[in-house]
Design a protein around this motif. Structure first.
Motif, PDB file in Angstrom:
ATOM      1  N   THR A 296      32.178  45.636  36.596  1.00 37.33           N
ATOM      2  CA  THR A 296      33.369  46.065  37.318  1.00 37.33           C
ATOM      3  C   THR A 296      33.476  45.289  38.617  1.00 37.33           C
ATOM      4  O   THR A 296      32.511  45.218  39.385  1.00 37.33           O
ATOM      5  CB  THR A 296      33.309  47.569  37.628  1.00 37.33           C
ATOM      6  OG1 THR A 296      33.324  48.301  36.388  1.00 37.33           O
ATOM      7  CG2 THR A 296      34.503  48.003  38.474  1.00 37.33           C
ATOM      8  N   THR A 324      36.155  44.725  34.076  1.00 38.33           N
ATOM      9  CA  THR A 324      37.253  45.422  34.733  1.00 38.33           C
ATOM     10  C   THR A 324      37.469  44.805  36.109  1.00 38.33           C
ATOM     11  O   THR A 324      36.538  44.735  36.913  1.00 38.33           O
ATOM     12  CB  THR A 324      36.954  46.919  34.882  1.00 38.33           C
ATOM     13  OG1 THR A 324      36.813  47.498  33.578  1.00 38.33           O
ATOM     14  CG2 THR A 324      38.079  47.629  35.632  1.00 38.33           C
ATOM     15  N   THR A 326      39.851  45.370  39.266  1.00 35.97           N
ATOM     16  CA  THR A 326      40.803  46.363  39.738  1.00 35.97           C
ATOM     17  C   THR A 326      40.753  46.542  41.251  1.00 35.97           C
ATOM     18  O   THR A 326      39.676  46.493  41.854  1.00 35.97           O
ATOM     19  CB  THR A 326      40.543  47.723  39.044  1.00 35.97           C
ATOM     20  OG1 THR A 326      41.550  48.653  39.430  1.00 35.97           O
ATOM     21  CG2 THR A 326      39.176  48.285  39.389  1.00 35.97           C
ATOM     22  N   ASP A 352      38.280  41.783  26.055  1.00 36.84           N
ATOM     23  CA  ASP A 352      38.038  43.137  26.555  1.00 36.84           C
ATOM     24  C   ASP A 352      37.995  43.122  28.084  1.00 36.84           C
ATOM     25  O   ASP A 352      37.068  43.615  28.708  1.00 36.84           O
ATOM     26  CB  ASP A 352      36.746  43.707  25.963  1.00 36.84           C
ATOM     27  CG  ASP A 352      36.559  45.187  26.295  1.00 36.84           C
ATOM     28  OD1 ASP A 352      37.553  45.827  26.681  1.00 36.84           O
ATOM     29  OD2 ASP A 352      35.419  45.679  26.177  1.00 36.84           O
ATOM     30  N   ILE A 353      39.026  42.530  28.659  1.00 42.40           N
ATOM     31  CA  ILE A 353      39.153  42.425  30.120  1.00 42.40           C
ATOM     32  C   ILE A 353      40.361  43.258  30.554  1.00 42.40           C
ATOM     33  O   ILE A 353      41.441  43.162  29.956  1.00 42.40           O
ATOM     34  CB  ILE A 353      39.310  40.964  30.557  1.00 42.40           C
ATOM     35  CG1 ILE A 353      38.072  40.155  30.138  1.00 42.40           C
ATOM     36  CG2 ILE A 353      39.535  40.862  32.063  1.00 42.40           C
ATOM     37  CD1 ILE A 353      38.198  38.675  30.354  1.00 42.40           C
ATOM     38  N   THR A 354      40.169  44.058  31.558  1.00 43.88           N
ATOM     39  CA  THR A 354      41.250  44.868  32.119  1.00 43.88           C
ATOM     40  C   THR A 354      41.510  44.413  33.553  1.00 43.88           C
ATOM     41  O   THR A 354      40.595  44.422  34.381  1.00 43.88           O
ATOM     42  CB  THR A 354      40.881  46.360  32.116  1.00 43.88           C
ATOM     43  OG1 THR A 354      40.661  46.781  30.762  1.00 43.88           O
ATOM     44  CG2 THR A 354      41.998  47.195  32.731  1.00 43.88           C
ATOM     45  N   SER A 356      43.984  45.308  36.626  1.00 41.33           N
ATOM     46  CA  SER A 356      44.990  46.295  37.036  1.00 41.33           C
ATOM     47  C   SER A 356      44.890  46.582  38.528  1.00 41.33           C
ATOM     48  O   SER A 356      43.808  46.565  39.110  1.00 41.33           O
ATOM     49  CB  SER A 356      44.802  47.597  36.254  1.00 41.33           C
ATOM     50  OG  SER A 356      43.560  48.204  36.580  1.00 41.33           O
ATOM     51  N   THR A 376      42.968  41.853  25.821  1.00 41.50           N
ATOM     52  CA  THR A 376      42.949  41.918  27.290  1.00 41.50           C
ATOM     53  C   THR A 376      44.283  42.455  27.795  1.00 41.50           C
ATOM     54  O   THR A 376      45.342  42.104  27.268  1.00 41.50           O
ATOM     55  CB  THR A 376      42.673  40.512  27.855  1.00 41.50           C
ATOM     56  OG1 THR A 376      41.305  40.184  27.604  1.00 41.50           O
ATOM     57  CG2 THR A 376      42.948  40.433  29.347  1.00 41.50           C
TER      58      THR A 376
END
Length: 458
Positions: A296, A324, A326, A352-354, A356, A376
């Motif tokens: 993260t 992640t 963010t 599998d990358i977020t 935001s 993603t």
């Protein structure tokens, strides 16, 4: 399974024998004006930190350094546990490597190898320099396996590798390096917090790096600035672990947090390792994940660096996933604020990358989507071009299989810039589109996103 026992104070005293109190951890004191023949008390301090560390012996304890300059004095802990080396309250001890010959391979002013329950706190580390292509000077170097390592409130500055060979990736140095080199046992529970790392000459290497079998770690609240290569890096699949285990899960920095750091002025111009085809490569990341997983990246600020944040995989056999990103703020990037995917078709996948809730302000393009990105989502970000001719998005034309490019979703982003609506630029699959509507129709993305004119976004 090892059973955990709780021993009462009375029982502990009984174990020590009648009338013999339980042993308290030792504290030894060190001062530049002390003597290694002294007792190591506050009034009769030792002179060298290493002598104090050695005198603690296997039970461990604390070495407390008075302020002042410790010229040419390194600290090495191998196979140790329960050792703290710290600055005395209100003091500023300086480990100064000026004049030391840096040996071949990697070496640190502070070295921790195959050790556990070690704390290094409040030290200033500087002056450890070389011009040798075979030597890698490091401020604090953790390697092997072990657990419960704390590196807190140290200042590492003005050290590195001064070799000037243009285009050479054999120029290397680090500020803080954590290398898990044992395929059978990880480095775990690693906390790097509140340090300052600046004015480091790094060649092809990184300011603060976690590499190899490092499982469970945090990098928080550090201030990193004015270095000539990557600020923070979580790496997998390099030859940190070789042989059959190299491209397996044990050779990846994983289960980590990069949060609340301030990274600024990470610029590769002038770094001889990044001289390419007659010019400097503007390719130093503020924060980079290359081959890491389950990480993260949250609440960081990256200013005035070549690349703000990047998640990629440099090895074709490797991958970067479960990332992640963010709540970060990126401003003033010389190249791009955010980059995802391999930088050419010979790299690994990023998935599998977020992404935001980030503020990406500047860069050309503001956001760069490279090769082999899939599964993603990029949603709810504020993405601003600070120049009228800059692309808000630049996506390379996909290569590889359909699965290596599937399920890339962008939506609910807030785009802005100085270009009039309908004139802002989006580059998608190597085709330029003018205006949000044209880009939406061509890409099938960002249906609920907006574009806002900002007269002077700088």
């Amino acid at each position: 399974m090892r059973l955990r026992r709780t021993v009462s104070i009375v029982a502990a005293a009984a174990l020590c024998g009648p009338g013999v109190p339980a042993r308290s951890p030792a504290i030894l004191y060190v001062s530049p004006g002390g003597s290694d023949h002294a007792s190591g008390t506050a009034s009769h301090p030792l002179r060298t930190p290493q002598a104090a560390v050695d005198r603690l012996g296997r039970p461990g304890g604390t070495v407390q350094l008075a302020g002042g300059r410790y010229l040419g004095q390194r600290i090495v802990l191998t196979g140790r546990s329960h050792v703290t080396v710290r600055a005395a309250a209100g003091s500023a001890p300086v480990l100064d490597g000026t004049g030391l010959t840096v040996p071949d391979d990697q070496s640190g002013m502070v070295e921790i190898h195959d050790s556990s329950a070690i704390t290094i706190s409040g030290l200033t580390i500087t002056g450890y320099r070389t011009r040798s292509l075979s030597a890698v000077p490091i401020g604090i170097f953790v390697s092997g396996s072990g657990h419960s390592i704390r590196l807190t409130h140290n200042h590492v500055h003005h050290l590195g590798n001064d070799n000037g060979t243009l285009g050479s990736f054999d120029i290397n140095a680090h500020g803080i390096a954590v290398y898990g080199t044992d395929p059978a046992a990880s480095l775990s529970d690693i906390r790097v917090d509140g340090n300052e790392l600046d004015h480091l000459v790094l060649g092809a290497s990184e300011t603060l790096v976690l590499n190899g079998n490092v499982d469970g770690w945090s990098v928080t609240g550090n201030v990193i600035h004015d270095d000539n290569n990557i600020g923070i890096d979580a790496i997998g699949f390099e030859d940190t672990i070789s042989g059959a285990a190299r491209f397996t899960e044990v050779n990846r920095a994983r289960h980590g947090v990069i949060a609340g750091n301030h990274v600024s002025r990470i610029i590769s111009a002038g770094n001889p390792a990044y001289w390419e085809d007659g010019s400097w490569c503007d390719c130093a990341d503020g924060i980079y994940v290359d081959g890491g997983t389950a990480i993260t990246i949250a609440g960081n600020r990256v200013d005035a660096s070549d690349i703000g944040i990047e998640a990629a995989s440099e090895w074709k056999q490797g991958r970067t996933n479960a990332i992640t990103i963010t709540g970060n703020t990126v401003t003033g990037s010389g190249y791009t604020s955010l980059a995802l995917g391999g930088y050419d078709q010979h790299r690994g996948e990023a998935y599998d990358i977020t992404v935001s809730g980030n503020v990406l302000h500047g860069g050309s393009p503001a956001m760069l989507l490279q090769y082999y990105i899939h599964d993603t989502t990029i949603t709810g970000n504020a993405i601003t071009a600070t120049e009228a001719g800059a692309d808000l998005i630049d996506r390379d034309k996909p290569a590889g299989t359909a699965a290596q490019n599937a399920h890339l979703v962008l939506d609910h982003n807030r785009y802005a810039g100085p270009a009039k609506p309908g004139h802002e630029l989006y580059l998608w699959n190597d085709v330029t589109y003018h205006g949000l509507a044209a880009y939406q129709a061509a890409s099938g993305e960002d249906h609920s996103s907006t574009y806002t004119l900002v007269a002077d976004p700088r």
